[in-house]
Structures are given as C-alpha cells and as structure tokens.
Design an enzyme around this catalytic site. Structure first.
Site, PDB file in Angstrom:
ATOM      1  N   GLY A  38       0.825  -1.213   0.000  1.00 23.36           N
ATOM      2  CA  GLY A  38       0.000   0.000   0.000  1.00 23.36           C
ATOM      3  C   GLY A  38       0.852   1.253   0.000  1.00 23.36           C
ATOM      4  N   SER A  39       0.194   2.408  -0.063  1.00 20.77           N
ATOM      5  CA  SER A  39       0.928   3.673  -0.182  1.00 20.77           C
ATOM      6  C   SER A  39       1.695   4.004   1.098  1.00 20.77           C
ATOM      7  CB  SER A  39      -0.039   4.805  -0.551  1.00 20.77           C
ATOM      8  OG  SER A  39      -1.072   4.893   0.405  1.00 20.77           O
ATOM      9  N   ALA A  92      -3.393  -0.205   6.981  1.00 19.63           N
ATOM     10  CA  ALA A  92      -4.767  -0.675   7.197  1.00 19.63           C
ATOM     11  C   ALA A  92      -5.728   0.326   6.566  1.00 19.63           C
ATOM     12  CB  ALA A  92      -5.057  -0.809   8.683  1.00 19.63           C
ATOM     13  N   ASP A  93      -6.913  -0.163   6.249  1.00 22.18           N
ATOM     14  CA  ASP A  93      -7.966   0.736   5.765  1.00 22.18           C
ATOM     15  C   ASP A  93      -8.782   1.270   6.928  1.00 22.18           C
ATOM     16  OD1 ASP A  93      -7.437   0.384   2.908  1.00 22.18           O
ATOM     17  OD2 ASP A  93      -7.953  -1.697   3.333  1.00 22.18           O
ATOM     18  N   GLY A 104      -7.153  -4.722   2.750  1.00 14.88           N
ATOM     19  CA  GLY A 104      -7.423  -5.285   1.435  1.00 14.88           C
ATOM     20  C   GLY A 104      -7.790  -4.244   0.395  1.00 14.88           C
ATOM     21  N   GLY A 105      -7.752  -2.960   0.810  1.00 16.14           N
ATOM     22  CA  GLY A 105      -8.024  -1.898  -0.163  1.00 16.14           C
ATOM     23  C   GLY A 105      -7.075  -1.977  -1.351  1.00 16.14           C
ATOM     24  N   GLY A 106      -5.874  -2.497  -1.111  1.00 18.45           N
ATOM     25  CA  GLY A 106      -4.887  -2.645  -2.186  1.00 18.45           C
ATOM     26  C   GLY A 106      -4.895  -4.049  -2.778  1.00 18.45           C
ATOM     27  N   GLU A 112      -1.325 -10.797   2.781  1.00 19.71           N
ATOM     28  CA  GLU A 112      -1.095 -10.015   4.007  1.00 19.71           C
ATOM     29  C   GLU A 112      -1.454 -10.845   5.241  1.00 19.71           C
ATOM     30  OE1 GLU A 112      -1.757  -5.527   2.213  1.00 19.71           O
ATOM     31  OE2 GLU A 112      -3.448  -6.530   3.136  1.00 19.71           O
TER      32      GLU A 112
HETATM   33  C1  5RP Z   1      -3.571  -3.495   0.895  1.00 20.00           C
HETATM   34  C2  5RP Z   1      -3.906  -3.038   2.267  1.00 20.00           C
HETATM   35  C3  5RP Z   1      -3.344  -1.731   2.694  1.00 20.00           C
HETATM   36  O1  5RP Z   1      -2.593  -1.913   3.850  1.00 20.00           O
HETATM   37  C4  5RP Z   1      -4.474  -0.781   2.955  1.00 20.00           C
HETATM   38  O2  5RP Z   1      -5.297  -0.722   1.807  1.00 20.00           O
HETATM   39  C5  5RP Z   1      -3.961   0.627   3.295  1.00 20.00           C
HETATM   40  O3  5RP Z   1      -3.363   1.178   2.174  1.00 20.00           O
HETATM   41  P1  5RP Z   1      -2.771   2.637   2.155  1.00 20.00           P
HETATM   42  O4  5RP Z   1      -1.549   2.622   3.018  1.00 20.00           O
HETATM   43  O5  5RP Z   1      -2.474   2.874   0.695  1.00 20.00           O
HETATM   44  O6  5RP Z   1      -3.825   3.578   2.677  1.00 20.00           O
HETATM   45  O7  5RP Z   1      -4.582  -3.674   3.022  1.00 20.00           O
HETATM   46  O8  5RP Z   1      -4.271  -4.671   0.556  1.00 20.00           O
END
Ligand code: 5RP
Length: 239
Positions: A38-39, A92-93, A104-106, A112
């Site tokens: 993720g970012s 995390a989201d 899981g947003g990514g 993970e």
């Molecule tokens: C990827 C994830 C990420 O950890 C989650 O989406 C947070 O991403 P970001 O740091 O870009 O906000 O679970 O599957």
C-alpha cells in the site's frame, strides 16, 4: 484577541511518510522482516533503504512490494523458506481501539494475512483518518473464488451488506492469486473475531479482510501533532 500560533497541517502523504520512517524503530536487525502493501508501506520501504545492510531481507505480501524491495537491493524470501518473522509492518484501511483492522483496499489481503500469521508482532502504520470507533464503514474486501461470488453476495445480503465485484478497466480485478474481490458495504462489524470466523467458513471465501485473529499489537498513527503510538498487546489500547 490573542495571537494564535499557526497549526502546521500535514498532508495525508506527509503523515504516511512520518509513520513509514517511525516504523524503522521496529525493524529487528539481523532478521527477515514481513512487509505489507500500500501507499503507507511504500513510504516504509523507501525508508528501509537506509537499513538495507542491517536486515537479512523481507517476506513480501504482494508482487508490487516485492518489486519495490528488490529495486532497493533488499532480498525477498518466499514465505515457505522462513519459520517465523519477528515483525510484520503493514497499513490498514480501518483500525479500531483494540487493534482489529479492515485490510485489502490494495487487493493484497490474502498474502497479508498469511505473512501476518507468520509474524510474532504486527505493527500497523496508518494516518489518523484510519482510526475508527467500529469497523465497517470502509467497504470490506473479500477475496473469493469466482464461481462462489453470487452465493457469497447473497450471504452478505442476509447480514445487511451489499457486495460488488471490484472492477478495473471494465473487467473484474484479479488478485496476485488469480481470484476476484467483493467489496461489501453496509456492514457494522461489532464483533470482529466472530465475524471473521463466520465469513472465513463460507465455501468459496479465500480471505475476508477483517484482521481480528491477526490483529495489530502496535499502531503508529500519523497525526498533525506527530506519531501517536497505540499498543494493544493485551487487547486494550494504551497510548
Ligand atoms: C492493501 C492493504 C493496505 O494496507 C491498505 O489498503 C492501506 O493502504 P494505504 O496505506 O495505501 O492507505 O490492506 O491490501
């Protein structure tokens, strides 16, 4: 009227950099570490370049993170080559006050969860927008076997949720594991442990994006006044 000191406002990107750098303090020298996706994790990976020679390498939770690690010269191990990892660092989201998360947003939730399960300690890095009173406002990612998508969507509907297949370029997004994702809205996840146990048993579910059995022990939260460290080792929040 008194003059007020200007409040420095950091962008979300700057908050991610702040926690990415702060996470270096949790890297165990001489070990292989778990690295998420993720970012926010990308900021951590950039910072990790400064410790490249202090660690043996990493187990990565996605092809995207693997590429970034390798580009910095950090060796990436297959998870089957390693018994246990001292620490797993990931974003995390959503995260609640007990360290339970939605992830899981990514689209990397399955790998993970595997790397988190292999690790003694999960250090979550997130900006303050991710801290929530209860999980469920963020659409819950669920990786599923395509032939089960309809039935699983119906099961979520029975819980009050609406499931949508995640699309990219007009096609279902395929995960690193070649499966598809449902994003489920309308859920209020009051008991994350029970919810994760329940959904994980539905036929065709590969991974549900509730991380309660693999919760965080620590969260480094980026706030405009600096990094707040939340510790949940015994299930309760200590700041
Ligand atoms: C990827 C994830 C990420 O950890 C989650 O989406 C947070 O991403 P970001 O740091 O870009 O906000 O679970 O599957």
């Amino acid at each position: 009227m008194k003059n007020q000191a200007p409040v420095a406002t950091l962008s979300q990107d700057q908050l991610k950099t702040l926690v990415g750098v702060a996470a270096l303090a949790y890297v165990v020298p001489g070990e292989i570490i778990g690295v998420g996706t993720g970012s926010t994790v990308n900021k951590f990976i950039e910072a990790l370049a400064s410790m490249r020679d202090d660690i043996k390498g990493a187990v990565s939770s996605s092809l995207a993170s693997t590429e970034r690690l390798q580009a910095l010269g950090i060796p990436v191990f297959d998870s089957n080559e390693v018994d246990e990892l001292a620490v797993y660092i990931d974003g995390a989201d959503e995260i609640d006050a007990r360290g339970y998360m939605i992830k899981g947003g990514g689209a990397a939730l399955t790998r993970e969860k595997i790397v988190a399960a292999q690790s003694r300690r999960f250090v979550c890095i997130a900006d303050e927008s991710k801290l929530v009173p209860s999980l469920g406002r963020y659409p819950l990612p669920v990786e599923v076997i395509p032939m089960a998508a309809r039935r699983i969507s119906q099961q979520f509907a029975e819980l009050g949720g609406q499931a949508r297949v995640r699309m990219v370029g007009g096609q279902p997004l395929l995960t690193d594991n070649g499966q598809i994702l449902l994003d489920v809205t309308g859920l209020d996840i009051v008991d994350p442990l029970a919810f994760e146990t329940l959904v994980s048993q539905w036929p065709g579910v590969v991974t549900v994006g509730v991380f309660a059995h693999q919760k965080a022990q620590v969260c480094l939260l980026g706030t405009t006044s600096g990094v707040r460290t939340l510790a949940f080792d015994d299930g309760s929040l200590k700041t």
